[in-house]
Design an enzyme around this catalytic site. Structure first.
Site, PDB file in Angstrom:
ATOM      1  N   LYS A   1      68.314  28.336  21.276  1.00  0.00           N
ATOM      2  CA  LYS A   1      69.701  28.188  21.693  1.00  0.00           C
ATOM      3  C   LYS A   1      70.443  27.163  20.828  1.00  0.00           C
ATOM      4  O   LYS A   1      71.648  27.288  20.605  1.00  0.00           O
ATOM      5  CB  LYS A   1      69.772  27.811  23.175  1.00  0.00           C
ATOM      6  CG  LYS A   1      69.329  28.943  24.091  1.00  0.00           C
ATOM      7  CD  LYS A   1      70.127  30.223  23.839  1.00  0.00           C
ATOM      8  CE  LYS A   1      69.762  31.336  24.798  1.00  0.00           C
ATOM      9  NZ  LYS A   1      70.561  32.564  24.572  1.00  0.00           N
TER      10      LYS A   1
ATOM     11  N   TYR B   1      62.593  27.982  23.776  1.00  0.00           N
ATOM     12  CA  TYR B   1      63.906  28.450  24.243  1.00  0.00           C
ATOM     13  C   TYR B   1      65.003  27.501  23.779  1.00  0.00           C
ATOM     14  O   TYR B   1      66.042  27.947  23.247  1.00  0.00           O
ATOM     15  CB  TYR B   1      63.896  28.547  25.767  1.00  0.00           C
ATOM     16  CG  TYR B   1      65.228  28.926  26.361  1.00  0.00           C
ATOM     17  CD1 TYR B   1      65.724  30.217  26.238  1.00  0.00           C
ATOM     18  CD2 TYR B   1      65.981  27.993  27.076  1.00  0.00           C
ATOM     19  CE1 TYR B   1      66.943  30.571  26.795  1.00  0.00           C
ATOM     20  CE2 TYR B   1      67.195  28.341  27.643  1.00  0.00           C
ATOM     21  CZ  TYR B   1      67.668  29.622  27.490  1.00  0.00           C
ATOM     22  OH  TYR B   1      68.884  29.964  28.044  1.00  0.00           O
TER      23      TYR B   1
END
Length: 256
Positions: free
Chosen positions: A164, A160
């Site tokens: 990002k 994740y």
């Protein structure tokens, strides 16, 4: 150009992906309250009637769309339907994202692929489809939902965090490439926000206390409207000279 800044988007058409709940829902309502008609991207369009009704009660038009951005065959048709209905597309908010937690040593290939398919591939190709429309118009505002996880390491969130961080750089790349067409591209990077997606983690008293401590300046959990306000600002004429930026909405976490 107005002498005073304008913080609204009257008469504009916005598309918000991942609009069913949490940040997406708050952003869609905030843009509608600021004057925009809203195309609502849903992983399951059957969930969209309630939010569309709320937007219409604000006096704006709403169009629920089947738009699972992990599916390439749903992105283009959804953008085309929005343009067919409203005649244009001025604002894209790439909000849809997934955040499965998993220690790096336990990440499976299918977990990796599923996260990248939404957070990176889906965001890129949604931007591409909307960008083509905006280039023809000579105007557009693209706002990507990043995360403080793109700037700081979160244990158990390596994939994740990676996606990002990539969103922040994609934002810069698209801003430079598309600025000549009157398009700005920016990102908003929130900390932990009180949403249905974060509720399970934040319900753990120890985890919640740690998060509040790390939000160094304000020591509280954020609310969706606090992120939505930054999105409306970036979509508005007041932010017309801002592009390629990622604005952290983290209560001071990364200032520590």
């Amino acid at each position: 150009m107005s002498v005073l800044p304008v913080f609204e988007v009257p008469g504009r058409v916005a598309m918000v992906t991942g609009a069913a709940r949490g940040l997406g829902r708050a952003i869609a309502l905030a843009l509608a309250a600021a004057g925009a008609d809203i195309a609502l991207g849903f992983r399951d369009v059957a969930t969209g009637a309630g939010l569309a009704g709320e937007i219409e009660r604000l006096g704006r038009r709403a169009l629920p769309l089947q738009m699972d951005i992990s599916r390439m065959d749903e992105i283009g048709p959804a953008v085309a339907k929005a343009v067919e209905r409203f005649g244009r597309l001025d604002i894209l908010v790439n909000n849809a994202g997934v955040a499965p937690g998993n220690p790096a040593r336990e990440v499976r290939e299918e977990d990796f692929d599923a996260t990248v398919a939404v957070n990176l591939k889906g965001t890129f190709f949604t931007s591409q489809a909307a960008g083509r429309v905006m280039i023809e118009q000579g105007y557009g505002r693209i706002i990507n939902l990043g995360s403080q996880a793109g700037a700081v390491a979160l244990p158990g969130e390596s994939v994740y965090c990676m996606t990002k961080a990539a969103i922040a750089h994609l934002t810069r790349c698209l801003a430079i490439e598309w600025g000549q067409y009157g398009i700005t591209v920016n990102a908003v990077a929130p900390t932990f926000i009180r949403t249905p997606g974060t509720e399970p983690a934040l319900s753990d008293p120890q985890f919640r206390a740690d998060v509040i401590e790390r939000i160094a300046a304000l020591h509280r959990i954020g609310e969706p409207v606090e992120v939505a306000g930054v999105v409306v600002f970036l979509a508005s004429p007041a932010a017309s000279l801002i592009t390629g930026e990622t604005i952290l909405v983290d209560g001071g976490w990364t200032a520590r």
